[in-house]
Design a protein around this motif. Sequence first.
Motif, PDB file in Angstrom:
ATOM      1  N   LYS A  17      -5.210   6.055 -10.316  1.00 41.51           N
ATOM      2  CA  LYS A  17      -4.174   6.035  -9.284  1.00 41.51           C
ATOM      3  C   LYS A  17      -4.178   4.746  -8.454  1.00 41.51           C
ATOM      4  CE  LYS A  17      -5.589  10.023  -7.785  1.00 41.51           C
ATOM      5  NZ  LYS A  17      -5.797  11.163  -6.877  1.00 41.51           N
ATOM      6  N   THR A  18      -5.366   4.205  -8.165  1.00 42.21           N
ATOM      7  CA  THR A  18      -5.425   3.009  -7.317  1.00 42.21           C
ATOM      8  C   THR A  18      -4.683   1.850  -7.966  1.00 42.21           C
ATOM      9  OG1 THR A  18      -7.586   3.727  -6.480  1.00 42.21           O
ATOM     10  CG2 THR A  18      -6.950   1.442  -6.075  1.00 42.21           C
ATOM     11  N   LEU A  19      -4.889   1.653  -9.256  1.00 39.57           N
ATOM     12  CA  LEU A  19      -4.157   0.601  -9.963  1.00 39.57           C
ATOM     13  C   LEU A  19      -2.668   0.923 -10.016  1.00 39.57           C
ATOM     14  CD1 LEU A  19      -4.356  -2.036 -11.574  1.00 39.57           C
ATOM     15  CD2 LEU A  19      -4.748  -0.678 -13.620  1.00 39.57           C
ATOM     16  N   GLU A  65     -16.166   6.401   2.049  1.00 43.82           N
ATOM     17  CA  GLU A  65     -16.597   6.061   0.684  1.00 43.82           C
ATOM     18  C   GLU A  65     -15.394   5.754  -0.200  1.00 43.82           C
ATOM     19  OE1 GLU A  65     -19.718   8.196   2.734  1.00 43.82           O
ATOM     20  OE2 GLU A  65     -17.691   8.838   2.276  1.00 43.82           O
ATOM     21  N   LEU A  66     -14.353   6.604  -0.099  1.00 45.60           N
ATOM     22  CA  LEU A  66     -13.152   6.376  -0.904  1.00 45.60           C
ATOM     23  C   LEU A  66     -12.417   5.126  -0.420  1.00 45.60           C
ATOM     24  CD1 LEU A  66     -11.363   7.344  -3.215  1.00 45.60           C
ATOM     25  CD2 LEU A  66     -10.088   8.720  -1.568  1.00 45.60           C
ATOM     26  N   ALA A  67     -12.411   4.898   0.887  1.00 44.87           N
ATOM     27  CA  ALA A  67     -11.756   3.698   1.429  1.00 44.87           C
ATOM     28  C   ALA A  67     -12.406   2.432   0.860  1.00 44.87           C
ATOM     29  CB  ALA A  67     -11.819   3.697   2.946  1.00 44.87           C
ATOM     30  N   VAL A  68     -13.737   2.424   0.806  1.00 39.86           N
ATOM     31  CA  VAL A  68     -14.454   1.270   0.248  1.00 39.86           C
ATOM     32  C   VAL A  68     -14.141   1.118  -1.242  1.00 39.86           C
ATOM     33  CG1 VAL A  68     -16.751   0.375  -0.327  1.00 39.86           C
ATOM     34  CG2 VAL A  68     -16.322   1.312   1.938  1.00 39.86           C
ATOM     35  N   GLN A  69     -14.118   2.241  -1.945  1.00 43.63           N
ATOM     36  CA  GLN A  69     -13.826   2.217  -3.384  1.00 43.63           C
ATOM     37  C   GLN A  69     -12.421   1.667  -3.654  1.00 43.63           C
ATOM     38  OE1 GLN A  69     -14.836   5.922  -5.450  1.00 43.63           O
ATOM     39  NE2 GLN A  69     -13.066   5.665  -6.768  1.00 43.63           N
ATOM     40  N   VAL A  70     -11.436   2.148  -2.894  1.00 40.03           N
ATOM     41  CA  VAL A  70     -10.052   1.680  -3.049  1.00 40.03           C
ATOM     42  C   VAL A  70      -9.950   0.203  -2.675  1.00 40.03           C
ATOM     43  CG1 VAL A  70      -7.696   1.904  -2.151  1.00 40.03           C
ATOM     44  CG2 VAL A  70      -9.010   3.953  -2.727  1.00 40.03           C
ATOM     45  N   ASN A  71     -10.598  -0.184  -1.586  1.00 39.27           N
ATOM     46  CA  ASN A  71     -10.586  -1.589  -1.158  1.00 39.27           C
ATOM     47  C   ASN A  71     -11.140  -2.501  -2.255  1.00 39.27           C
ATOM     48  OD1 ASN A  71     -10.585  -3.651   1.283  1.00 39.27           O
ATOM     49  ND2 ASN A  71     -12.563  -3.862   0.279  1.00 39.27           N
ATOM     50  N   ASP A  72     -12.261  -2.098  -2.859  1.00 40.04           N
ATOM     51  CA  ASP A  72     -12.880  -2.913  -3.917  1.00 40.04           C
ATOM     52  C   ASP A  72     -11.955  -3.035  -5.131  1.00 40.04           C
ATOM     53  OD1 ASP A  72     -15.045  -3.170  -2.285  1.00 40.04           O
ATOM     54  OD2 ASP A  72     -16.323  -1.750  -3.371  1.00 40.04           O
ATOM     55  N   ARG A 126      -3.336 -14.449  -3.126  1.00 38.43           N
ATOM     56  CA  ARG A 126      -4.012 -14.701  -1.844  1.00 38.43           C
ATOM     57  C   ARG A 126      -3.777 -13.549  -0.883  1.00 38.43           C
ATOM     58  NH1 ARG A 126      -2.925 -21.194  -0.954  1.00 38.43           N
ATOM     59  NH2 ARG A 126      -3.993 -21.885  -2.847  1.00 38.43           N
ATOM     60  N   THR A 127      -3.935 -12.353  -1.367  1.00 40.90           N
ATOM     61  CA  THR A 127      -3.721 -11.155  -0.560  1.00 40.90           C
ATOM     62  C   THR A 127      -4.944 -10.882   0.303  1.00 40.90           C
ATOM     63  OG1 THR A 127      -2.408 -10.270  -2.397  1.00 40.90           O
ATOM     64  CG2 THR A 127      -3.020  -8.733  -0.651  1.00 40.90           C
ATOM     65  N   ARG A 128      -4.712 -10.696   1.596  1.00 40.70           N
ATOM     66  CA  ARG A 128      -5.818 -10.443   2.536  1.00 40.70           C
ATOM     67  C   ARG A 128      -5.964  -8.932   2.724  1.00 40.70           C
ATOM     68  NH1 ARG A 128      -3.163 -13.728   7.323  1.00 40.70           N
ATOM     69  NH2 ARG A 128      -1.491 -12.351   6.577  1.00 40.70           N
ATOM     70  N   ILE A 129      -7.116  -8.405   2.313  1.00 36.10           N
ATOM     71  CA  ILE A 129      -7.342  -6.951   2.321  1.00 36.10           C
ATOM     72  C   ILE A 129      -8.543  -6.639   3.209  1.00 36.10           C
ATOM     73  CG2 ILE A 129      -7.717  -4.911   0.874  1.00 36.10           C
ATOM     74  CD1 ILE A 129      -6.730  -6.620  -1.515  1.00 36.10           C
ATOM     75  N   SER A 174     -10.859  -9.133  12.745  1.00 35.13           N
ATOM     76  CA  SER A 174     -10.298  -9.371  11.416  1.00 35.13           C
ATOM     77  C   SER A 174      -8.808  -9.068  11.389  1.00 35.13           C
ATOM     78  CB  SER A 174     -11.019  -8.496  10.378  1.00 35.13           C
ATOM     79  OG  SER A 174     -12.379  -8.836  10.281  1.00 35.13           O
ATOM     80  N   VAL A 175      -8.402  -7.965  12.032  1.00 38.34           N
ATOM     81  CA  VAL A 175      -6.972  -7.613  12.082  1.00 38.34           C
ATOM     82  C   VAL A 175      -6.192  -8.698  12.823  1.00 38.34           C
ATOM     83  CG1 VAL A 175      -5.273  -5.974  12.982  1.00 38.34           C
ATOM     84  CG2 VAL A 175      -7.380  -5.123  11.919  1.00 38.34           C
ATOM     85  N   LYS A 176      -6.734  -9.192  13.932  1.00 38.25           N
ATOM     86  CA  LYS A 176      -6.034 -10.201  14.731  1.00 38.25           C
ATOM     87  C   LYS A 176      -5.913 -11.533  13.993  1.00 38.25           C
ATOM     88  CE  LYS A 176      -6.828  -8.324  19.350  1.00 38.25           C
ATOM     89  NZ  LYS A 176      -7.479  -8.493  20.667  1.00 38.25           N
ATOM     90  N   ARG A 177      -6.886 -11.819  13.094  1.00 37.58           N
ATOM     91  CA  ARG A 177      -6.800 -13.050  12.294  1.00 37.58           C
ATOM     92  C   ARG A 177      -5.672 -12.970  11.278  1.00 37.58           C
ATOM     93  NH1 ARG A 177     -12.613 -13.245  12.446  1.00 37.58           N
ATOM     94  NH2 ARG A 177     -12.687 -12.124  10.462  1.00 37.58           N
ATOM     95  N   GLY A 178      -5.271 -11.747  10.938  1.00 36.93           N
ATOM     96  CA  GLY A 178      -4.164 -11.544  10.005  1.00 36.93           C
ATOM     97  C   GLY A 178      -4.611 -10.928   8.690  1.00 36.93           C
ATOM     98  N   ILE A 179      -4.013  -9.795   8.343  1.00 32.38           N
ATOM     99  CA  ILE A 179      -4.297  -9.139   7.061  1.00 32.38           C
ATOM    100  C   ILE A 179      -2.985  -8.689   6.434  1.00 32.38           C
ATOM    101  CG2 ILE A 179      -6.635  -8.340   7.640  1.00 32.38           C
ATOM    102  CD1 ILE A 179      -5.406  -5.584   8.249  1.00 32.38           C
ATOM    103  N   ASP A 180      -2.991  -8.578   5.110  1.00 32.83           N
ATOM    104  CA  ASP A 180      -1.804  -8.093   4.396  1.00 32.83           C
ATOM    105  C   ASP A 180      -1.906  -6.597   4.110  1.00 32.83           C
ATOM    106  OD1 ASP A 180      -0.556 -10.684   4.090  1.00 32.83           O
ATOM    107  OD2 ASP A 180      -2.145 -11.143   2.655  1.00 32.83           O
ATOM    108  N   ILE A 181      -3.097  -6.138   3.743  1.00 32.86           N
ATOM    109  CA  ILE A 181      -3.313  -4.733   3.388  1.00 32.86           C
ATOM    110  C   ILE A 181      -4.515  -4.203   4.155  1.00 32.86           C
ATOM    111  CG2 ILE A 181      -3.852  -3.101   1.526  1.00 32.86           C
ATOM    112  CD1 ILE A 181      -2.590  -5.036  -0.454  1.00 32.86           C
ATOM    113  N   ALA A 182      -4.358  -3.039   4.779  1.00 33.05           N
ATOM    114  CA  ALA A 182      -5.475  -2.339   5.412  1.00 33.05           C
ATOM    115  C   ALA A 182      -5.744  -1.066   4.629  1.00 33.05           C
ATOM    116  CB  ALA A 182      -5.154  -2.004   6.862  1.00 33.05           C
TER     117      ALA A 182
END
Length: 530
Positions: A61-63, A90-97, A107-110, A125-133
């Motif tokens: 599903k993540t892909l 745990e799932l958040a880390v797995q999806v992020n990876d 150059r996607t910032r996650i 980190s959020v204030k520096r700018g991210i594309d995906i949280a």
Amino acid sequence: MEEIKNIEEVKKFYDLGLHEDVLKAIDDMGFEEPSKIQARVIPTLLEGADVIGQAQTGTGKTLAFGAPVISKIERGGAHIKCLVLAPTRELAVQVNDELARIAKYSRTRILPIYGGQPIDRQIKSVKRGIDIAVGTPGRILDLIKRRVLDLSQIEFLILDEADEMLNMGFIDDIEEILKNANDDRQTMLFSATMPAEIKKLSKRYMKEDTQHISIDKRTVTGATVSQFYYEVKNKDRFETLCRVLDVDEPTAAIIFCKTKRGVDEVVEAMQARGYSVEGMHGDMTQTHRMNTLRKFKEGNLDYLVATDVAARGIDVENVTHVINYDLPQDTESYVHRIGRTGRAGREGVAYTLVTSREYMTLKQIERSTQSKIKRKEIPTIDDIFEAKYKNMIEKVQETLQSDDYKRFVPVVQELDEEFNLVDVSAALMAMIYSKEVSFDYTEDSIATKGGEQKVRLFLSIGKIDKVTPKQILMYLNEANVNKTDIGEIDLYDKFSFVDVSEAVVDSIVKKCYGKKINGRKVRVEKANRK
């Protein structure tokens, strides 16, 4: 041939409309063919529709959502473009990876955002700018309330494992987050089940033309297929394959590799050692694959090495073994692979080679397929000799029951004048044995190669505790062990495994149990390899 026609009709990732950077990353990940949910969800998301994806864990599903999102978003700028909500850290880390692997060439910032980590660092980190949280509902809502996370210009919002978030009591947090998100966003909801509250949530916050894509739950594997696994080190993977083939001597086996390059390398190495083998993958012409498949079906090849996409539609009744040289990308592929044996009521065997790092993935496949995959020890040279000896004796007995050998009697009588016939027979068997065994085995057992066999220890501390291999080594030093007594250290989210010499196991358990790492008491005990 129908088999090849079916192969050609299967979609490839490059048929789905993904960005070339994403396709390059998927190729690096070794995936050649999309799973069912990926093949259906990716084009729908690229078209801009909201999607409800109903599928089990282990279907990719993540892909399915990550590839189209990373293909579509415009990178850079001050505003977050995509939010992925997951029920646990745990799932958040797995999806992020996983998303980071998909975004390898873009150059996607996650950023992963979850509790248990310093919030100040996440705010910076959020204030520096991210594309995906990628985050858990509680911490995401906390950052929204602090006016750190602004979802007013968000383009994509994904709820992953929505039913689990419901079970964990996150429904109010989720609704609050959705209310703060841009109304023009594209929303994706993934859930294994579809309880009433999830349906209400989707009606309230998703568009009317939302596409509901459901993938049938395929958990049952063939009852006539016995499933086993061998735990290997990466460097010993090919030798393990050879040992298994030399002991079992399959009459027809399909060996599955994850990548096209993997197929080519295994075929080349096997052919160099005299195995009757050819390969099949997506880069080969249809004519080449048809000829290879014909030879395999007619018994002119003992072994076929293939990728998942190339094996689609293959129906050969006499396949005795399926060997997963590499783990497949999802449970569905595993079920399809082992279904190539045990056909028409016959007995079949499926072997999977896994490293210690892949063990948890194998257990997930076991749970999803509701089957038992038993551990097997890698064959020793003695096991190989015993198997070959029995095979040679059977062939000698069969030959003695015919008259074909009698023209060699005069030759043997001449040898009898100069040599002992027992020695002659042993010499002939040695000649046959050397041709039967293809790999140049140097050690009786792979497990003891390079030193004493290690014992695996379980430690009740993992990545979420910010533990490092160096800290684990310092922890084990409480037992005054030498560096040579410590083998591989494998870190997982909530626990770790360490291979140690058998001689120091009792000392480590006695002296280290209950001692602290990063302020937390650690339980250490022998791992249950079952």
